[in-house]
Enzyme design. Sequence first.
Site, short mmCIF file in Angstrom:
data_model
loop_
_atom_site.label_atom_id
_atom_site.label_comp_id
_atom_site.label_asym_id
_atom_site.label_seq_id
_atom_site.Cartn_x
_atom_site.Cartn_y
_atom_site.Cartn_z
N GLN A 1 13.27 -4.92 -6.45
CA GLN A 1 12.45 -5.73 -7.36
C GLN A 1 12.27 -5.13 -8.76
O GLN A 1 12.38 -5.84 -9.76
CB GLN A 1 11.08 -6.02 -6.74
N HIS B 1 0.84 -1.20 0.00
CA HIS B 1 0.00 0.00 0.00
C HIS B 1 0.88 1.25 0.00
O HIS B 1 0.63 2.20 -0.75
CB HIS B 1 -0.91 0.01 1.23
N ASP C 1 -6.33 5.90 1.62
CA ASP C 1 -6.31 4.52 1.13
C ASP C 1 -7.76 4.01 1.13
O ASP C 1 -8.46 4.11 2.14
CB ASP C 1 -5.44 3.68 2.07
N1 UDP Z 1 9.36 -5.78 -3.25
C1 UDP Z 1 10.68 -5.39 -3.27
N2 UDP Z 1 11.63 -6.31 -3.02
C2 UDP Z 1 11.35 -7.61 -2.75
C3 UDP Z 1 10.00 -8.01 -2.73
C4 UDP Z 1 9.03 -7.08 -3.00
O1 UDP Z 1 10.98 -4.21 -3.52
O2 UDP Z 1 12.28 -8.38 -2.51
C5 UDP Z 1 8.32 -4.77 -3.52
C6 UDP Z 1 7.68 -5.00 -4.86
O3 UDP Z 1 8.42 -4.32 -5.86
C7 UDP Z 1 6.27 -4.46 -4.66
C8 UDP Z 1 6.03 -4.61 -3.17
O4 UDP Z 1 7.27 -4.90 -2.56
O5 UDP Z 1 6.20 -3.10 -5.04
C9 UDP Z 1 5.08 -5.75 -2.84
O6 UDP Z 1 3.79 -5.36 -3.15
P1 UDP Z 1 2.71 -6.37 -3.70
O7 UDP Z 1 1.46 -5.60 -3.91
O8 UDP Z 1 3.23 -7.09 -4.88
O9 UDP Z 1 2.56 -7.45 -2.57
P2 UDP Z 1 2.31 -7.38 -0.98
O10 UDP Z 1 3.64 -7.21 -0.36
O11 UDP Z 1 1.39 -6.21 -0.72
O12 UDP Z 1 1.70 -8.70 -0.68
#
Ligand code: UDP
Length: 485
Positions: free
Chosen positions: A359, A20, A119
């Site tokens: 990522q 978020h 949000d």
């Molecule tokens: N992310 C990251 N590095 C990692 C894993 C995830 O930067 O090793 C970031 C990814 O780029 C994304 C966010 O964390 O922007 C995860 O958001 P997502 O909505 O995919 O999943 P959530 O964590 O909310 O389940």
Amino acid sequence: MDTQTPPPHVLVFPVPLQGHINAVIKLAELLAVAGFKITFLNSDHNHERLVKFTDIAAHFGRYPGFELRTITDGLPQEHPRSGDWFLGMFEDATEMKVKQSLRDMLVNITPPVDCIVGDGFLGFVLDVAKELGIPIVYYRTSSPCSFWAYYSIPDIIQAGELPIKGSEDMDRLITTVPGMETYLRCRDLPSCCRVTDVEDPIIRLVAKQTLKSPQADALVLNTAEELDGPILSQIRTKCPNVYAIGPISAQLNTRLKAKHGESYHPFLNSLWEVDKKCISWLDQQPNRSVIYVSFGSITSMSREQLVELWSGLLNSKMKFLFVVRPNSVIGKDVEAEDVVRELHEKTKDQGYIVDWAPQEEVLNHPAVGGFLTHSGWNSTLESIVAGVPMICWPYFADQQVNSRVVTEVWKIGLDMKDVCDRKVVEKMVKDVMVDRKEEFSNSAAEMAKVTNQCVNVGGSSYTNLDRLIEDIRVMSMKTPPKILV
Ligand code: UDP
């Protein structure tokens, strides 16, 4: 005396979770680029982590009037905040506490807030905004397809299509989510629908928050008209004022590169320490040879599931970059650490394991050819923008729906939902990386092309964001003009 109207003061407030915050802070930055005064409100806990692992103050210091403020998330400091802890925020007493702090802040803040970007999962923010007469824009950071499924929950129940009657019922089609009748099965409904009692508090909470959306002055979604057109049309029958401005990350990159040139570095908004060494490892791998494996910021898994995934990867013989987030393996810390250490040792020749990766940089690296993902909405969009096909292993919330759309509607990957078996992992990895590589690479490349065009000048998301900026300006002017002395 200068009677010139100062820029709108917008308060931006995300749910205190990594996914978020990622999406919401990017919208805050886009509004700051448009010249608005922004107050970004984060939970004390997450603010501390962003200060520890990022350059948040320096990054946003470049925008005049950009202020970082904090608020309680309602939970005690020593709370571990792991797993689905955030649901605790919605218990009456906790929610009351946060709501009261927000109200106090809004009453006392100077200059007064002209508009709130809240949000779309925080219904109490809408209540406070209405009470104080402040315009509110809802930003729902999950996928439009899940928003629409959440919105339809009362109709699904009314039609007797919920609750699901056991595992043999999981492939039954759901017919009461308009626009999704041909592909949405029980197993693809958001995970909150997997209950035997439709009075379950979680399903009620999710439906309640979503059904509030039409009361907001506007609804912002992180998607593009070209990606989610049919579902957006359905949503507009309930919420007429919808702005599809995504993928937000690509939109921000496009605008900032246009303003500052290629030298601009996006804000790495991480609640964990990023391991950049994996990029050097990727630099040594051939093009499109590596499968990137990451399950986001919340997913937890058993030791057995981790071993199945890892064995499937090893057996596929493909190179892999695997994010194993600290505390993501269920069980005693010491035992979980032992498994991860063992994986590190046995993986050396074929893979690379990190706690947390950069990522977006990884997905855009030429060596990456596939993404084994939990289908979080940010991750899904980041993969689409980078043109990387996906293998989806959804964990919870909107991920069950997202993975269905990725595979059945967009056809840019495979769905491994509800299965965790090394043979299946091996087969799917080989399919995406070797046997059906061309098919998936082509469809993902086509999707990336269309999506990236949306955020370029004249594209649908670019135009929708300009419209949102102007509409916030107009909403803000409805509050009495401030006088600069
Ligand atoms: N992310 C990251 N590095 C990692 C894993 C995830 O930067 O090793 C970031 C990814 O780029 C994304 C966010 O964390 O922007 C995860 O958001 P997502 O909505 O995919 O999943 P959530 O964590 O909310 O389940």
